[in-house]
Motif scaffolding. Structure first.
Motif, mmCIF file in Angstrom:
data_model
loop_
_atom_site.group_PDB
_atom_site.id
_atom_site.type_symbol
_atom_site.label_atom_id
_atom_site.label_comp_id
_atom_site.label_asym_id
_atom_site.label_seq_id
_atom_site.Cartn_x
_atom_site.Cartn_y
_atom_site.Cartn_z
ATOM 1 N N ASP A 178 -50.835 -10.904 15.705
ATOM 2 C CA ASP A 178 -51.216 -10.638 17.083
ATOM 3 C C ASP A 178 -50.053 -11.039 17.989
ATOM 4 O OD1 ASP A 178 -52.725 -10.089 19.392
ATOM 5 O OD2 ASP A 178 -54.572 -10.783 18.445
ATOM 6 N N TYR A 179 -50.314 -11.170 19.302
ATOM 7 C CA TYR A 179 -49.255 -11.461 20.270
ATOM 8 C C TYR A 179 -48.777 -12.914 20.241
ATOM 9 C CZ TYR A 179 -49.979 -7.099 22.976
ATOM 10 O OH TYR A 179 -50.049 -5.808 23.415
ATOM 11 N N GLY A 180 -49.552 -13.841 19.638
ATOM 12 C CA GLY A 180 -49.203 -15.244 19.794
ATOM 13 C C GLY A 180 -49.291 -15.628 21.266
ATOM 14 N N HIS A 181 -48.354 -16.451 21.736
ATOM 15 C CA HIS A 181 -48.333 -16.823 23.153
ATOM 16 C C HIS A 181 -48.053 -15.576 24.005
ATOM 17 C CE1 HIS A 181 -48.693 -21.173 22.714
ATOM 18 N NE2 HIS A 181 -47.917 -21.064 21.653
ATOM 19 N N THR A 182 -48.880 -15.381 25.033
ATOM 20 C CA THR A 182 -48.884 -14.119 25.774
ATOM 21 C C THR A 182 -48.936 -14.385 27.266
ATOM 22 O OG1 THR A 182 -50.185 -13.164 23.959
ATOM 23 C CG2 THR A 182 -50.037 -11.876 25.987
ATOM 24 N N LEU A 183 -48.179 -13.604 28.016
ATOM 25 C CA LEU A 183 -48.147 -13.687 29.474
ATOM 26 C C LEU A 183 -48.316 -12.301 30.060
ATOM 27 C CD1 LEU A 183 -47.422 -15.164 32.189
ATOM 28 C CD2 LEU A 183 -45.013 -14.636 31.638
ATOM 29 N N ILE A 184 -49.148 -12.186 31.094
ATOM 30 C CA ILE A 184 -49.236 -10.963 31.890
ATOM 31 C C ILE A 184 -49.018 -11.341 33.343
ATOM 32 C CG2 ILE A 184 -50.655 -9.005 32.612
ATOM 33 C CD1 ILE A 184 -52.175 -9.210 29.982
ATOM 34 N N TYR A 198 -45.873 -9.698 28.341
ATOM 35 C CA TYR A 198 -44.846 -10.326 27.521
ATOM 36 C C TYR A 198 -45.545 -10.957 26.319
ATOM 37 C CZ TYR A 198 -42.750 -9.927 32.125
ATOM 38 O OH TYR A 198 -42.323 -9.445 33.340
ATOM 39 N N GLY A 199 -45.320 -10.404 25.138
ATOM 40 C CA GLY A 199 -45.971 -10.902 23.939
ATOM 41 C C GLY A 199 -44.987 -11.542 22.982
ATOM 42 N N HIS A 200 -45.512 -12.423 22.096
ATOM 43 C CA HIS A 200 -44.745 -13.098 21.041
ATOM 44 C C HIS A 200 -43.831 -14.190 21.615
ATOM 45 C CE1 HIS A 200 -46.366 -9.843 18.725
ATOM 46 N NE2 HIS A 200 -45.646 -8.947 19.354
ATOM 47 N N LEU A 201 -44.372 -14.940 22.563
ATOM 48 C CA LEU A 201 -43.595 -15.968 23.248
ATOM 49 C C LEU A 201 -43.700 -17.311 22.538
ATOM 50 C CD1 LEU A 201 -44.626 -15.017 26.870
ATOM 51 C CD2 LEU A 201 -42.580 -14.286 25.615
ATOM 52 N N GLY A 202 -42.900 -18.251 23.009
ATOM 53 C CA GLY A 202 -42.895 -19.588 22.448
ATOM 54 C C GLY A 202 -43.886 -20.508 23.132
ATOM 55 N N GLY A 203 -44.091 -21.667 22.534
ATOM 56 C CA GLY A 203 -45.033 -22.642 23.063
ATOM 57 C C GLY A 203 -44.611 -23.250 24.385
ATOM 58 N N SER A 204 -43.383 -23.010 24.829
ATOM 59 C CA SER A 204 -42.931 -23.491 26.133
ATOM 60 C C SER A 204 -43.649 -22.804 27.279
ATOM 61 C CB SER A 204 -41.419 -23.265 26.273
ATOM 62 O OG SER A 204 -41.119 -21.879 26.166
ATOM 63 N N LEU A 205 -44.338 -21.710 26.998
ATOM 64 C CA LEU A 205 -44.975 -20.921 28.055
ATOM 65 C C LEU A 205 -45.872 -21.778 28.943
ATOM 66 C CD1 LEU A 205 -45.576 -18.157 29.341
ATOM 67 C CD2 LEU A 205 -47.363 -17.834 27.618
ATOM 68 N N ALA A 206 -46.712 -22.605 28.332
ATOM 69 C CA ALA A 206 -47.668 -23.399 29.107
ATOM 70 C C ALA A 206 -46.979 -24.462 29.957
ATOM 71 C CB ALA A 206 -48.675 -24.060 28.167
ATOM 72 N N ARG A 207 -45.753 -24.833 29.605
ATOM 73 C CA ARG A 207 -45.013 -25.794 30.431
ATOM 74 C C ARG A 207 -44.295 -25.116 31.586
ATOM 75 N NH1 ARG A 207 -43.543 -27.300 25.182
ATOM 76 N NH2 ARG A 207 -41.407 -26.552 25.461
ATOM 77 N N LEU A 208 -43.996 -23.853 31.421
ATOM 78 C CA LEU A 208 -43.239 -23.123 32.440
ATOM 79 C C LEU A 208 -44.130 -22.551 33.529
ATOM 80 C CD1 LEU A 208 -40.793 -21.230 30.071
ATOM 81 C CD2 LEU A 208 -40.152 -22.994 31.731
ATOM 82 N N LEU A 209 -45.362 -22.145 33.164
ATOM 83 C CA LEU A 209 -46.227 -21.441 34.098
ATOM 84 C C LEU A 209 -47.664 -21.897 33.938
ATOM 85 C CD1 LEU A 209 -44.924 -17.757 33.686
ATOM 86 C CD2 LEU A 209 -44.426 -19.318 35.589
ATOM 87 N N SER A 210 -48.479 -21.574 34.943
ATOM 88 C CA SER A 210 -49.918 -21.805 34.879
ATOM 89 C C SER A 210 -50.614 -20.599 35.487
ATOM 90 C CB SER A 210 -50.311 -23.077 35.635
ATOM 91 O OG SER A 210 -49.916 -22.981 36.997
ATOM 92 N N HIS A 211 -51.880 -20.439 35.168
ATOM 93 C CA HIS A 211 -52.637 -19.282 35.666
ATOM 94 C C HIS A 211 -52.625 -19.263 37.187
ATOM 95 C CE1 HIS A 211 -55.546 -16.032 35.525
ATOM 96 N NE2 HIS A 211 -56.196 -16.645 36.485
ATOM 97 N N GLY A 212 -52.306 -18.091 37.758
ATOM 98 C CA GLY A 212 -52.280 -17.927 39.202
ATOM 99 C C GLY A 212 -50.983 -18.336 39.857
ATOM 100 N N ALA A 213 -50.057 -18.918 39.112
ATOM 101 C CA ALA A 213 -48.795 -19.367 39.695
ATOM 102 C C ALA A 213 -47.976 -18.185 40.205
ATOM 103 C CB ALA A 213 -47.990 -20.150 38.662
ATOM 104 N N GLN A 214 -47.290 -18.389 41.307
ATOM 105 C CA GLN A 214 -46.386 -17.381 41.844
ATOM 106 C C GLN A 214 -45.059 -17.446 41.102
ATOM 107 O OE1 GLN A 214 -47.218 -15.109 44.334
ATOM 108 N NE2 GLN A 214 -49.289 -15.972 44.165
ATOM 109 N N VAL A 215 -44.451 -16.289 40.881
ATOM 110 C CA VAL A 215 -43.127 -16.228 40.263
ATOM 111 C C VAL A 215 -42.227 -15.373 41.140
ATOM 112 C CG1 VAL A 215 -44.094 -16.470 37.940
ATOM 113 C CG2 VAL A 215 -43.624 -14.196 38.840
ATOM 114 N N THR A 216 -40.946 -15.610 41.030
ATOM 115 C CA THR A 216 -39.972 -14.822 41.778
ATOM 116 C C THR A 216 -39.066 -14.086 40.808
ATOM 117 O OG1 THR A 216 -38.460 -16.716 41.885
ATOM 118 C CG2 THR A 216 -39.990 -16.411 43.725
ATOM 119 N N ALA A 217 -38.550 -12.963 41.246
ATOM 120 C CA ALA A 217 -37.653 -12.181 40.404
ATOM 121 C C ALA A 217 -36.483 -13.039 39.950
ATOM 122 C CB ALA A 217 -37.151 -10.965 41.179
ATOM 123 N N GLY A 218 -36.180 -12.991 38.663
ATOM 124 C CA GLY A 218 -35.101 -13.778 38.098
ATOM 125 C C GLY A 218 -35.509 -15.152 37.629
#
Length: 285
Positions: A178-184, A198-218
């Motif tokens: 499956d996708y493993g760690h996944t971000l939309i 973004y599928g097949h990500l690493g476990g760092s995902l949960a440290r980098l982002l949280s649900h509803g967080a704003q992101v900027t290009a780049g």
């Protein structure tokens, strides 16, 4: 009335029934038909009905594509894909010495290839998906057409947001392959939202982002996962555009679609090269 037949998608497409009448269709359908359609995403069924009437299967999909063509996305990787050696990785026998993406021998093979990035193809008909896992009750046809572009690189390679947006889904899809760690991410155009997966990500995902967080290009949003965290694949990113989340509320959005519905799936998930901006030759051996 839709009669019970092997391919209910084809029957719906040919029925001439408006998408707005889907609830009545489901309530009035013979029991075998209703039972087979019950598990199917209703957003997909509405898209099939609209396509059958010659309408845009996904309202606003063309506007999203126009926006993407005129936009200036940030690069997903550094160095950017168009500033580093890359190689196409088709799976239909064009590279007979290439191990399967799910074979751990792939890593060593790719390391000797001389490319910084490997590219798995959008719209490719992949035999790896021709299993019962990729069928559904509406049709015996498997979902085998790849809806994203794969970018292979070493585990831990950073991934960056192409546009401003916010986290729509952040999850872990744990099933094998499956996708493993996944971000939309959700992005906005003037008229409608669209999403990038973004599928097949690493476990760092949960440290980098949280649900509803704003992101900027780049912004650094994720890292490529290793085998034990990305679903059991050679390290890579499955990158996909989504114009309509249909009725999918989790993070396991369709990554492959049926060949017979390809015109519809192309509206749901247009070519990710609208964002990656690589020349056509980059996807050829």
């Amino acid at each position: 009335m839709i009669a019970d037949q092997p391919d209910l998608y084809a029957a719906l497409r040919q029925s001439g029934i408006p998408a707005e009448d889907l609830p009545r269709l489901l309530s009035d359908a013979p029991a075998p038909v209703a039972q087979r359609l019950a598990p199917i995403d209703k957003g997909l069924l509405r898209a099939v009905l609209r396509a059958g009437l010659g309408q845009e299967a996904v309202r606003g999909a063309a506007a999203v594509v126009d926006y993407l063509k005129q936009s200036s996305p940030a690069a997903l990787f550094s160095p950017a894909l168009d500033n580093a050696p890359n190689t196409a990785l088709p799976t239909r026998g064009e590279r007979p010495d290439m191990p399967a993406f799910s074979d751990r021998a792939f890593d060593a093979w790719f390391a000797t290839n001389g490319a910084t990035y490997g590219l798995g193809l959008y719209g490719e008909n992949r035999s790896v998906y021709a299993t019962p896992q990729f069928a559904d009750t509406a049709s015996p046809e498997r979902r085998t057409i790849h809806l994203g572009i794969d970018v292979f690189a070493p585990a831990g390679t950073p991934v960056y947001a192409p546009y401003d947006g916010k986290v729509h889904v952040l999850t872990y899809n744990a099933d094998p392959l499956d996708y493993g760690h996944t971000l939309i991410l959700e992005h906005r155009t003037k008229d409608a939202p669209f999403f990038t997966l973004y599928g097949h990500l690493g476990g760092s995902l949960a440290r980098l982002l949280s649900h509803g967080a704003q992101v900027t290009a780049g912004q650094h949003i994720a890292d490529l996962g290793d085998w034990h965290e990305n679903g059991g694949w050679a390290p890579h990113l499955h990158f996909q555009i989504i114009t309509d989340m249909l009725e999918q509320t989790g993070g396991n959005f369709f990554g492959v679609g049926q060949a017979s519905l390809w015109d519809i799936w192309q509206q749901i998930s247009p070519d990710p090269n609208l964002i990656l901006r690589l020349p056509a030759k980059a996807y050829q051996v």
